[in-house]
Scaffold this motif. Structure first.
Motif, short mmCIF file in Angstrom:
data_model
loop_
_atom_site.label_atom_id
_atom_site.label_comp_id
_atom_site.label_asym_id
_atom_site.label_seq_id
_atom_site.Cartn_x
_atom_site.Cartn_y
_atom_site.Cartn_z
N MET A 168 0.83 -1.20 0.00
CA MET A 168 0.00 0.00 0.00
C MET A 168 0.86 1.25 0.00
O MET A 168 0.57 2.23 -0.70
N VAL A 169 1.96 1.21 0.78
CA VAL A 169 2.86 2.37 0.83
C VAL A 169 3.47 2.63 -0.54
O VAL A 169 3.41 3.76 -1.06
N TYR A 170 4.07 1.62 -1.15
CA TYR A 170 4.76 1.82 -2.42
C TYR A 170 3.79 2.18 -3.54
O TYR A 170 4.14 2.93 -4.46
N THR A 171 2.58 1.66 -3.49
CA THR A 171 1.59 2.02 -4.50
C THR A 171 1.24 3.50 -4.42
O THR A 171 1.20 4.20 -5.44
N LEU A 172 1.01 3.99 -3.22
CA LEU A 172 0.65 5.40 -3.07
C LEU A 172 1.85 6.31 -3.26
O LEU A 172 1.71 7.45 -3.72
N VAL A 173 3.05 5.85 -2.91
CA VAL A 173 4.25 6.63 -3.21
C VAL A 173 4.38 6.85 -4.71
O VAL A 173 4.72 7.93 -5.19
N ALA A 174 4.08 5.80 -5.48
CA ALA A 174 4.21 5.88 -6.93
C ALA A 174 3.10 6.71 -7.57
O ALA A 174 3.33 7.41 -8.57
N TRP A 175 1.86 6.65 -7.03
CA TRP A 175 0.72 7.17 -7.78
C TRP A 175 -0.11 8.24 -7.07
O TRP A 175 -0.98 8.84 -7.69
N MET A 176 0.12 8.48 -5.78
CA MET A 176 -0.76 9.42 -5.08
C MET A 176 -0.80 10.82 -5.72
O MET A 176 -1.89 11.37 -5.93
N PRO A 177 0.34 11.43 -6.07
CA PRO A 177 0.25 12.75 -6.72
C PRO A 177 -0.52 12.70 -8.04
O PRO A 177 -1.27 13.62 -8.37
N ILE B 58 -2.93 10.53 -8.80
CA ILE B 58 -4.36 10.36 -8.47
C ILE B 58 -5.00 11.71 -8.19
O ILE B 58 -6.08 12.05 -8.69
N LEU B 59 -4.32 12.52 -7.38
CA LEU B 59 -4.86 13.84 -7.03
C LEU B 59 -4.94 14.74 -8.26
O LEU B 59 -5.94 15.43 -8.47
N ALA B 60 -3.88 14.72 -9.08
CA ALA B 60 -3.86 15.58 -10.27
C ALA B 60 -4.93 15.15 -11.28
O ALA B 60 -5.57 15.99 -11.91
N ASP B 61 -5.13 13.86 -11.42
CA ASP B 61 -6.15 13.36 -12.36
C ASP B 61 -7.56 13.74 -11.93
O ASP B 61 -8.49 13.73 -12.75
N HIS B 62 -7.75 14.05 -10.65
CA HIS B 62 -9.07 14.49 -10.18
C HIS B 62 -9.19 16.01 -10.17
O HIS B 62 -10.17 16.56 -9.63
N ALA C 37 -0.62 19.02 -5.49
CA ALA C 37 -0.57 17.56 -5.30
C ALA C 37 0.79 17.14 -4.76
O ALA C 37 0.88 16.26 -3.88
N GLY C 38 1.85 17.76 -5.25
CA GLY C 38 3.19 17.46 -4.73
C GLY C 38 3.34 17.86 -3.28
O GLY C 38 3.96 17.15 -2.48
N LEU C 39 2.75 19.00 -2.90
CA LEU C 39 2.81 19.44 -1.51
C LEU C 39 2.03 18.50 -0.59
O LEU C 39 2.47 18.20 0.53
N VAL C 40 0.88 18.04 -1.04
CA VAL C 40 0.08 17.10 -0.26
C VAL C 40 0.88 15.81 -0.03
O VAL C 40 0.93 15.28 1.09
N PHE C 41 1.52 15.34 -1.08
CA PHE C 41 2.32 14.13 -0.98
C PHE C 41 3.50 14.32 -0.02
O PHE C 41 3.80 13.46 0.81
#
Length: 408
Positions: free
Chosen positions: A241-250, A252-256, A263-267
């Motif tokens: 879960m950690v590595y998945t969100l590290v790779a894609w969380m910014p 995911i936020l940008a796509d929404h 998004a980078g600051l949130v991450f």
């Protein structure tokens, strides 16, 4: 194999000669500097992937392997480490791994695609050795404060990762290229090796006493132990879960619809909060008779953070980032604490560490690639997040078992 109820920890009598080399401050300094290296060179490469891709003309899939290969080889290298520590001693193994890590960092920045991926392999194996060696060493050197020290070095690991991720781009601009920026982290490995050298240079008499006192017998049938598998699954799925969100969380936020800068600051904020979780959760774990409630709480927080990304990805982003930060940092620290709390000797901790981290990183390596494939197939992130939510429930079950008052 036997699983017994945990008793009060019995201090292992390690005899130390009165030399400056044996000073506890030197040991603590060495542990901190080694821990700083254990995530820094991985975090430093993430902001540079686009530049590397353009330099070598790599596809998105192939360039994604730059971050996946080290994680995969952490899983491959982990089972080899207990045998190395039994043969050569933890001090020399740690020194060798730090030097190999520094060499891998330099190999990764040579002007060749083959060298790039060979460096990723070397880095992954070196970190695997450190991941497995450190819990056993902490168990041996700090038998009465193992959970607290685990929290300290897991926190240091995340601090190193945060500093590396934040300084990669400024270093690139200052040095003049991604290769110089990434290669600079070999200096941190060299500094850590020099700081660790006193542990290797202690007198022969002291090393014999240290080596003889803590080793203990290997855990028989560890791969058949339900408790060992529960710890391994807790670590593995939490890491996925950690590595998945590290790779894609910014993304995911940008796509929404969130601005990429925000998004980078949130991450970055989420990563910063991880530091607090990685320190406080193992500290709490060491004060508890069992850690079932703590483990389930980490899984629940992961689930709440993922639910926030699913239902309110933009408006609730900062809250989700904070919740996920506590859960991810806390899960890392608790998983490492389980290794020292569920074993009775340094040898047992190294053996359990080898198993749990082998399973953990092999499982974790699937996350970023699988999430990317699901996104490509569905055109969105909802299915990925729902699956992560289901995995959080599996983590809760595994953590409930791993947190029982038992030792291997």
């Amino acid at each position: 194999m036997s699983v017994t109820r945990t008793q009060q920890p019995v201090a292992i009598p390690v005899v130390r000669t009165r030399t400056k080399l044996a000073h506890p401050a030197l040991l603590l300094l060495g542990i901190v500097l080694v821990a700083l290296n254990m995530r820094a060179c991985l975090a430093a490469v993430s902001p540079m992937v686009g530049e590397i891709q353009r330099t070598f003309g790599l596809s998105s899939t192939v360039s994604g392997l730059i971050t996946t290969v080290p994680v995969l080889f952490q899983g491959v290298g982990a089972p080899l480490t207990p045998r190395l520590t039994r043969r050569f001693g933890a001090e020399r193994v740690v020194l060798g791994a730090v030097l190999v890590l520094g060499a891998g960092v330099l190999l990764r920045v040579l002007p060749s695609v083959a060298a790039l991926y060979a460096g990723c392999v070397v880095i992954g194996v070196a970190i695997a050795v450190l991941n497995v060696s450190m819990p056993g060493l902490v168990k041996r050197e700090f038998p009465d404060r193992a959970a607290t020290m685990t929290g300290a070095y897991s926190t240091t690991m995340l601090i190193g990762a945060t500093l590396a991720a934040g300084s990669s781009v400024p270093l690139e601009k200052a040095i003049g290229g991604w290769a110089g920026s990434l290669g600079a982290w070999s200096l941190l490995a060299l500094i850590a090796a020099l700081a660790w050298l006193p542990q290797v240079l202690r007198s022969r008499q002291e090393r014999a006493a240290v080596a003889a006192a803590p080793t203990g017998k290997p855990i028989e049938g560890i791969w058949r132990s339900p408790l060992a598998w529960q710890i391994s699954l807790f670590m593995g799925i939490s890491s996925l879960m950690v590595y998945t969100l590290v790779a894609w969380m910014p993304t995911i936020l940008a796509d929404h619809g969130m601005d990429r800068s925000e998004a980078g600051l949130v991450f970055a904020f989420s990563n910063l909060v991880q530091v607090a979780g990685a320190f406080l959760v193992p500290l709490a774990a060491g004060r508890m008779t069992n850690q079932r409630a703590l483990a389930v709480s980490m899984a629940v927080l992961n689930g709440l953070g993922i639910t926030g990304l699913l239902l309110a990805p933009v408006s609730g982003a900062w809250v989700s980032a904070a919740v996920l930060g506590v859960a991810q940092g806390g899960s890392l620290g608790l998983g490492l604490a389980f290794i020292v709390l569920r074993t009775g000797s340094a040898a047992g901790a190294a053996q359990l560490g080898g198993m749990s981290q082998a399973i953990g990183y092999l499982v974790a390596a699937v996350g970023p690639v699988g999430a990317g494939a699901l996104h490509q197939a569905t055109g969105g992130w909802n299915l990925t997040l729902v699956l992560l939510l289901c995995l959080a429930a599996v983590v809760a079950v595994a953590g409930f078992g791993a947190g029982r008052d038992r030792t291997l």
